[in-house]
Structure formats: structure tokens, C-alpha cells
Design an enzyme around this catalytic site. Structure first.
Site, mmCIF file in Angstrom:
data_model
loop_
_atom_site.group_PDB
_atom_site.id
_atom_site.type_symbol
_atom_site.label_atom_id
_atom_site.label_comp_id
_atom_site.label_asym_id
_atom_site.label_seq_id
_atom_site.Cartn_x
_atom_site.Cartn_y
_atom_site.Cartn_z
ATOM 1 N N GLY A 93 0.779 -1.235 0.000
ATOM 2 C CA GLY A 93 0.000 0.000 0.000
ATOM 3 C C GLY A 93 0.803 1.273 0.000
ATOM 4 N N GLY B 32 4.286 1.705 -1.917
ATOM 5 C CA GLY B 32 5.120 1.969 -3.083
ATOM 6 C C GLY B 32 6.339 2.784 -2.711
ATOM 7 N N GLU C 83 22.184 4.208 -5.900
ATOM 8 C CA GLU C 83 21.161 3.299 -6.404
ATOM 9 C C GLU C 83 20.654 3.759 -7.770
ATOM 10 O OE1 GLU C 83 16.650 1.725 -5.260
ATOM 11 O OE2 GLU C 83 17.854 2.787 -3.760
ATOM 12 N N GLY D 275 12.708 -6.517 -37.163
ATOM 13 C CA GLY D 275 11.464 -7.005 -37.766
ATOM 14 C C GLY D 275 10.782 -8.009 -36.855
#
Length: 382
Positions: free
Chosen positions: A130, A132, A245, A342
Site C-alpha cells: 500500500g 510503493g 542506487e 522485424g
């Protein structure tokens, strides 16, 4: 353009990594891809070769050299070989710096020999279902009970959690109604602790060999001696390593972009349509020329940021600029390279298809492109 970032020692290290990947990883990589993770033995083998312990102090069996350029070499060579080494980047670039910066003497004696040898592998658990990127919203809690914390909660999107022996968990140890960022602590949870369980492996669009799991903590008793740093100070700790990071993500983005171009050059020189190789068409030449110029711009920016990090001078804003630019370049390059393949570009047997799928997350994790723009705009006074 000529790169001046690396010394002879780095290039010798590069040859060691390149030889190992070509000999031990490339021949079995498809097996790893089908399994959905790398074998645990990979990290022990890399430890025995001295590849993953360069930053660990010599007294604990490491190389004693905290030089981020060795981590860059590992990422570049993995991209060149078109392989992913599981959560190794997270272990080296994200988690290990916390141990190096925060571990006390007793913790160093317990954990550092294993970190140097590859016998201990790590992960970090911040994100929750909940929350993030909202670290201040962490709800996993740890209640002090004598010489232990009782840890309860769950984490998701945890890279490397499948194999991790040590997991740094960001948990709330107190609540300050006036400061959401206060009261967070870092606890090291060891594999096998009662109440700690590794949940399902998440089925991702790309990075299929890099395990990403859910973790749960149900009354896990974590010794106070396993806390990293001071109680309640985790938010400030978590911010200290963000520059590295984010730079690490940019390193991967540029290395994988270069791999995409190299693979595409091979393809267009071999593939024939309408009686000519694809390389002979002007559109192919123009597309690859434009990509080459864009890649060199990204590489130059990245190398400057790496040099700044090594000197201890890379700030959060420049790290955000570097991540934003390099990952956006990656997205454009791999898309155009796939187009030049392709129909073959859409087949997972071809590395370009995997590079395309892997690239998408670069603009999401470590802070989305939109978050990077917020950071940059604030530096502009906006």
C-alpha cells in the site's frame, strides 16, 4: 568516444568477469531463464573469484577497495553477454553499502566474512503493497520486547528475496504524529527466523532471471543486536544511498543500450530482404547513426556521474538527471533496435526481445522518471 574512467586494474577485473560469464553463465543461461532465477551457487562462485567482495574490508576476506567502478564493470560485462545475474546489482549497489556504513564491530565480525565470500546474500525490503515509493507511509511495525523487536507486516517487489540470507527490513518502531518520516528503523532479518516467510515469486514482464518476491513477517523476533544504525533514524539512512542506487540503474541502462546496438548491427548485416542486407538501406544507417550519437551522449554523462560518485561528490540532483536521461535513452534505443529486427525482434529467443522487456522497468524502479523530474525541477527553483 574514448573513455578515461577505468584503470589497468579495472580492465584486468573486466577480463576476469568476461571470462567467467562466457565460460560458466552464457552456456546455461537459458536454463536459468526457464527456472525464473539464478542458482544460489552463482554468488558463492563469484565470491571465490573475488568478484563480489571488492568493497568488503581486507580483514574480513574482501578486497578492501570501495571503488564503485568495479560494480560498473560487472554490469557492463553482463549486458555485453546478454545475461542477467539475478539480484546481484541490488546486493552490491543497494544493500551492501548499508552494511558497510552502518554495521557495528560485532555485526561486521558476524556478517562481513560471508558477504566477502558470497556465502551470505542480501536483499532490502522497503516497498509495501500500500505504500510503493512513499517510505514515510511504511506500516510494517517492530515493537521492542526486551532484547528483541517483534516484527509484523509484509513487503512486496523485493529483488533477490528468493535467495537472500539477510534481509534489511525498514520497519516502524515508533509513531510521531507530527513527522511521518520519524520512527523508522532498519532491522536485519535472517533466513530461518520463525515467522519470516518468502511468498510467491512475482511474474514480471521482463528481468525474468531476477527474482522478485513478496515477504511476510508474523511475530518475527529480531534481536536488537541485528538493528543497523540508530533506532528511528532509517529515513535519513535510506536517503544517503539513493544517488548510487539511481546511478546503478543508469549504468545498466547505458550498458544494455550498447548491447542492443551491437546485437542489431550483427542482425542487419546478416539479414537479407529484397536482395540486400538490411544494413544497406539508408533508413537502417540513419537509425543506427542516430542511436550511436545518443548512446555516446548518455555514456559521457554517465561516466562523469560515476567519476563524481567515486570522488564522493555526486549529489541527488545530478543522480536524478543521469538516471532520467540514460533510462529514457535506453527506452528509445531498444525500441528502435527491435524495430530493425522485424518479426524476429518479437521472439524471445532473440536477445533484443529480452532487452526490450527488461528496459521498461528502468524508468520505474529506483524512482520513476516523473519523480526524477520533480527532484530536478526543485533544484531549478520551481
Amino acid at each position: 568516444m574514448r573513455r578515461t574512467l577505468f584503470t589497468r586494474d579495472h580492465e584486468d577485473f573486466r577480463q576476469l568477469v568476461r571470462d567467467y560469464l562466457g565460460r560458466e553463465v552464457v552456456p546455461v543461461y537459458e536454463d536459468w531463464r526457464r527456472a525464473g532465477h539464478v542458482p544460489r551457487e552463482l554468488f558463492t562462485a563469484l565470491g571465490e573469484l573475488g568478484i563480489i567482495g571488492t568493497a568488503v574490508p581486507e580483514e574480513f576476506g574482501g578486497g578492501g577497495v570501495q571503488d564503485y567502478r568495479y560494480n560498473v564493470v560487472i554490469q557492463e560485462e553482463a549486458a555485453r553477454a546478454a545475461v542477467t545475474l539475478g539480484g546481484l546489482r541490488t546486493h552490491l549497489d543497494v544493500v551492501l553499502p548499508y552494511f558497510l556504513a552502518l554495521a557495528d564491530g560485532a555485526q561486521r565480525a558476524r556478517w562481513f566474512p560471508g558477504l566477502a565470500s558470497g556465502k551470505l546474500y542480501t536483499a532490502i525490503a522497503m516497498s509495501e503493497p500500500g505504500t510503493g515509493s512513499d517510505l514515510a507511509g511504511i506500516t510494517t511495525k517492530a515493537v521492542r520486547d526486551g532484547d528483541h523487536y517483534v516484527l509484523d507486516g509484509s513487503k512486496t517487489f523485493i529483488t533477490g528475496g528468493y535467495h537472500a540470507d539477510l534481509v534489511i527490513v525498514a520497519a516502524r518502531t515508533s509513531i510521531d504524529p507530527d513527522n511521518r518520516r520519524a520512527g523508522l528503523s532498519l532491522l536485519v532479518v535472517e533466513r530461518g527466523m520463525p515467522g519470516f516467510s518468502v511468498g510467491r515469486t512475482l511474474d514480471k514482464l521482463g528481468l525474468t532471471v531476477q527474482d522478485t518476491v513478496e515477504l511476510s513477517f508474523d511475530g518475527v523476533r529480531v534481536p536488537v543486536a541485528d538493528r543497523l544504525g540508530a533506532e528511528g533514524a532509517a529515513f535519513s539512512y535510506l536517503g544517503r544511498n539513493l544517488a548510487q542506487e539511481r546511478l546503478a540503474i543508469a549504468v545498466g541502462a547505458v550498458a544494455q543500450s550498447r548491447a542492443a546496438i551491437d546485437r542489431t548491427l550483427e542482425h542487419v548485416r546478416d539479414r537479407r530482404v529484397f536482395g540486400r542486407t538490411v544494413a544497406e538501406f539508408q533508413n537502417t544507417k540513419f537509425e543506427l547513426a542516430a542511436m550511436s550519437a545518443e548512446l555516446e551522449a548518455a555514456q559521457t554523462m554517465l561516466d562523469a556521474a560515476i567519476a563524481a560518485l567515486v570522488e564522493g561528490e555526486l549529489d541527488g540532483v545530478d543522480a536524478a538527471r543521469t538516471k532520467l536521461f540514460c533510462t529514457e535513452v535506453q527506452g528509445r534505443i531498444v525500441d528502435r533496435c527491435l524495430q530493425l529486427h522485424g518479426g524476429y525482434g518479437y521472439i524471445l529467443d532473440y536477445p533484443i526481445a529480452r532487452l526490450y522487456a527488461d528496459a521498461r522497468v528502468s524508468r520505474i524502479y529506483g524512482g520513476t522518471s516523473e519523480v526524477m523530474k520533480i527532484i530536478i525541477s526543485k533544484s531549478l527553483g520551481l
